[in-house]
Design an enzyme around this catalytic site. Structure first.
Site, PDB file in Angstrom:
ATOM      1  N   ASP A 101       0.845  -1.179   0.000  1.00  0.00           N
ATOM      2  CA  ASP A 101       0.000   0.000   0.000  1.00  0.00           C
ATOM      3  C   ASP A 101       0.891   1.243   0.000  1.00  0.00           C
ATOM      4  OD1 ASP A 101      -2.887   0.972   0.339  1.00  0.00           O
ATOM      5  OD2 ASP A 101      -1.961   1.881   2.102  1.00  0.00           O
ATOM      6  N   TYR A 146     -12.785   7.743  -1.294  1.00  0.00           N
ATOM      7  CA  TYR A 146     -12.334   7.860   0.090  1.00  0.00           C
ATOM      8  C   TYR A 146     -11.057   8.672   0.243  1.00  0.00           C
ATOM      9  CZ  TYR A 146      -8.538   4.422  -0.299  1.00  0.00           C
ATOM     10  OH  TYR A 146      -7.381   3.781  -0.627  1.00  0.00           O
ATOM     11  N   TYR A 229      -2.682  10.157   3.252  1.00  0.00           N
ATOM     12  CA  TYR A 229      -3.698  10.870   2.489  1.00  0.00           C
ATOM     13  C   TYR A 229      -3.435  12.355   2.284  1.00  0.00           C
ATOM     14  CZ  TYR A 229      -5.738   6.385   3.332  1.00  0.00           C
ATOM     15  OH  TYR A 229      -5.914   5.025   3.376  1.00  0.00           O
ATOM     16  N   HIS A 289      -6.811  -6.426  -1.916  1.00  0.00           N
ATOM     17  CA  HIS A 289      -5.749  -5.463  -1.596  1.00  0.00           C
ATOM     18  C   HIS A 289      -4.825  -5.981  -0.496  1.00  0.00           C
ATOM     19  CE1 HIS A 289      -3.942  -1.541  -1.825  1.00  0.00           C
ATOM     20  NE2 HIS A 289      -4.175  -1.260  -0.557  1.00  0.00           N
TER      21      HIS A 289
END
Length: 311
Positions: A101, A146, A229, A289
């Site tokens: 990730d 998201y 993020y 994922h």
């Protein structure tokens, strides 16, 4: 699991946690979100049994690592600098890096800045990606995606704050195990996408969930929402954007990330090899994922085969 040792090292003013097992060439595992060092438990034991030393840190502000004074100012470069100081303090010169990730982005950032310290890299769930303001395909993403929601200061905090930590982690694992991009309607938040009766994926046990929950209860989500993020548009800071070490990419064919702004075409067309020329790509047919937890034996073998070709 009882053979995995836990240690701390003082790095750039913070006490950072890392788990380790084994002896031999060093493999450093870098987690994503909502993961933590624990997400690498299967791989750590496997590579240790194969003759390697496995190290899995908690990034600053994650898990058992200390929270920075200003988590909202954390950058990807901070995580790169932390890793460099960590391996220096452990007297380790060169490493194999494995990232999942957003940990993949730290892997690539590190090797671009410190190529002489990295023998090879493997990433799961995320290939090499360009960074910077011009590389985020907002026009190709659903309106409520998201990542866009969690980039808004305070929005995820309010959403998560309606639930206990265990429920938040459970909901994210359920959402990120799907094959669709999580994107609520205008009158919904991300947590609203999960029906409370939805079970965990079969490969996540209640014990696993309890471990994740306890680690996030310790750290909170402040740093996790900043990186990856809110720091997403940060650039690598180098001119030569090419990964020159041997590389492995493992993707699940049902990973929602493949629908992220044309990512599947970027990989399958070979465009990714413009930046990572020495790249092996493997797709796991039923993989989500979280391939390293969903199919640990297959992923372990892929990583060990890759490493054994290089030692």
């Amino acid at each position: 699991m009882e053979k995995i040792h836990h240690n701390y090292v003082n790095v750039r003013g913070l006490k950072l946690h890392f788990a380790e097992i084994g002896t031999g060439p060093v493999v450093v595992f870098l987690h994503g979100f909502p993961e933590i060092w624990y997400s690498w438990r299967h791989q750590m034991i496997a590579v240790a049994n194969a003759g390697f030393r496995a190290i899995a840190p908690d990034f600053r502000g994650y898990g058992l690592s200390e929270l920075p004074t200003y988590p909202e100012l954390t950058t990807y470069k901070d995580l790169v600098d932390d890793l460099l100081d960590m391996i220096d303090s452990l007297d380790i010169h060169q490493v194999f890096l494995v990232g999942k990730d957003f940990g993949a982005r730290v892997v690539f950032h590190f090797v671009l800045l410190h190529p002489n310290r990295v023998l090879a890299v493997a990433t799961l769930g995320v290939p090499f990606l360009l960074t910077g303001p011009g590389t985020f395909p907002q026009d190709l993403l659903p309106k409520g995606f998201y990542v866009l929601r969690w980039q808004e200061p305070g929005r995820a905090e309010a959403d998560f704050g309606r639930f206990d930590t265990k429920t938040v982690v459970k909901n994210i694992y359920i959402l990120f195990s799907g094959s669709e991009l999580p994107a609520p309607k205008d009158d919904e938040e991300i947590m609203d996408l999960v029906d409370p009766s939805t079970p965990l994926p079969a490969w996540v046990t209640e014990e696993d969930l309890a471990n994740y929950a306890s680690l996030y209860e310790n750290s909170g989500f402040q740093t996790a929402l900043q990186v990856p993020y809110r720091a997403w548009l940060e650039e690598y800071g180098v001119e030569d954007i090419k990964i020159k070490v041997p590389s492995l990419l493992v993707m699940g064919e049902k990973d929602y990330a493949l629908k992220f702004g044309g990512l599947e075409h970027f990989i399958s067309s070979g465009m990714v090899k413009e930046y990572v020329p020495n790249l092996e790509i493997t797709f796991l047919p039923e993989g989500s994922h979280f391939v390293q937890e969903q199919f640990p034996q297959q992923v372990n073998q892929l990583i060990i085969n890759f490493l054994n070709k290089l030692v």
